[in-house]
Design a protein around this motif. Sequence first.
Motif, PDB file in Angstrom:
ATOM      1  N   TYR A  49       0.980  -1.208   0.124  1.00 36.63           N
ATOM      2  CA  TYR A  49      -0.104   0.036   0.012  1.00 36.63           C
ATOM      3  C   TYR A  49       0.870   1.418  -0.173  1.00 36.63           C
ATOM      4  O   TYR A  49       2.010   1.208   0.587  1.00 36.63           O
ATOM      5  N   LEU A  77      -9.279   1.842  -3.577  1.00 32.99           N
ATOM      6  CA  LEU A  77     -10.434   1.848  -2.507  1.00 32.99           C
ATOM      7  C   LEU A  77     -11.619   2.073  -3.491  1.00 32.99           C
ATOM      8  O   LEU A  77     -11.903   2.779  -4.160  1.00 32.99           O
ATOM      9  N   ASN A  81     -15.976   0.299   0.512  1.00 34.85           N
ATOM     10  CA  ASN A  81     -14.717   0.079   1.356  1.00 34.85           C
ATOM     11  C   ASN A  81     -13.838  -1.363   1.112  1.00 34.85           C
ATOM     12  O   ASN A  81     -12.578  -1.532   1.629  1.00 34.85           O
ATOM     13  N   ASP A  82     -14.227  -1.885  -0.226  1.00 29.93           N
ATOM     14  CA  ASP A  82     -13.453  -3.081  -0.392  1.00 29.93           C
ATOM     15  C   ASP A  82     -12.116  -2.561  -1.250  1.00 29.93           C
ATOM     16  O   ASP A  82     -12.318  -1.430  -1.501  1.00 29.93           O
ATOM     17  N   LEU A  83     -11.443  -3.471  -1.423  1.00 32.26           N
ATOM     18  CA  LEU A  83     -10.207  -2.907  -2.044  1.00 32.26           C
ATOM     19  C   LEU A  83      -9.936  -3.948  -3.679  1.00 32.26           C
ATOM     20  O   LEU A  83     -10.011  -4.998  -3.597  1.00 32.26           O
ATOM     21  N   PRO A 115     -10.725  -7.499  -7.134  1.00 35.68           N
ATOM     22  CA  PRO A 115     -10.516  -7.657  -5.652  1.00 35.68           C
ATOM     23  C   PRO A 115      -9.694  -8.890  -5.347  1.00 35.68           C
ATOM     24  O   PRO A 115      -8.863  -9.073  -4.332  1.00 35.68           O
ATOM     25  N   SER A 144     -11.338  -2.515   5.428  1.00 34.74           N
ATOM     26  CA  SER A 144     -10.951  -2.906   4.181  1.00 34.74           C
ATOM     27  C   SER A 144      -9.809  -3.867   3.987  1.00 34.74           C
ATOM     28  O   SER A 144     -10.161  -4.734   3.289  1.00 34.74           O
ATOM     29  N   TYR A 145      -9.090  -4.211   5.136  1.00 32.48           N
ATOM     30  CA  TYR A 145      -8.057  -5.215   5.236  1.00 32.48           C
ATOM     31  C   TYR A 145      -8.551  -6.277   5.828  1.00 32.48           C
ATOM     32  O   TYR A 145      -8.176  -7.408   5.713  1.00 32.48           O
ATOM     33  N   ARG A 147     -11.487  -7.455   5.084  1.00 32.05           N
ATOM     34  CA  ARG A 147     -12.187  -7.949   3.818  1.00 32.05           C
ATOM     35  C   ARG A 147     -10.835  -8.744   3.043  1.00 32.05           C
ATOM     36  O   ARG A 147     -11.151  -9.759   2.482  1.00 32.05           O
TER      37      ARG A 147
END
Length: 195
Positions: A49, A77, A81-83, A115, A144-145, A147
Amino acid sequence: MAEKAALRRELLAARRARSPESRRTAARALARSALALSELAGAATVAAYVSVGTEPGTRDLLDALRTGGKRVLLPRLLPDNDLDWAEYEGPGRLTEIAHVGKMALLEPSGPALGPDAVTWADAVLLPGLAVDARGMRLGRGGGSYDRVLERLERAGARPALVVLLYDEEVVARVPEEPHDHPVRAVATPSGVIRF
């Protein structure tokens, strides 16, 4: 959880109190510590990141990984809020993205990989605010993390999980919830601790 919120406030205040020079010095030392990890030396693909604000700096590390021949994946992002992930192609290929209600983030401008791309990583470098002696990580609370870690678990992927912190953010105990996952190691400016 009130205990987590109080600890987050305390740790964020300590980060804000760091001088810019202290942060730059810590970033250089953190890169050296992280690059000494055998998990990174043996990795073909590293999910990482781009640090923002007063987070422990990752830019020196990202560039060293890339110039060392590693494929580096960086997050984007998503609105929920998922990545999503894209390949890091150098500092000139990062774009500042202002997300509604959140701080602006530097994100990779290359093609989105989806993702699930994080499941290709041999090592995942995680942001955090603290880690304890059991390897339990305290994140910022956005989920986020969490997930990402759930996605890795569902896929049966077992990358090395490493959190990047300042030295004083290795603490005796982090409040834990059922969805929390331990990390394998923490890299700080003064070295590496394994769990």
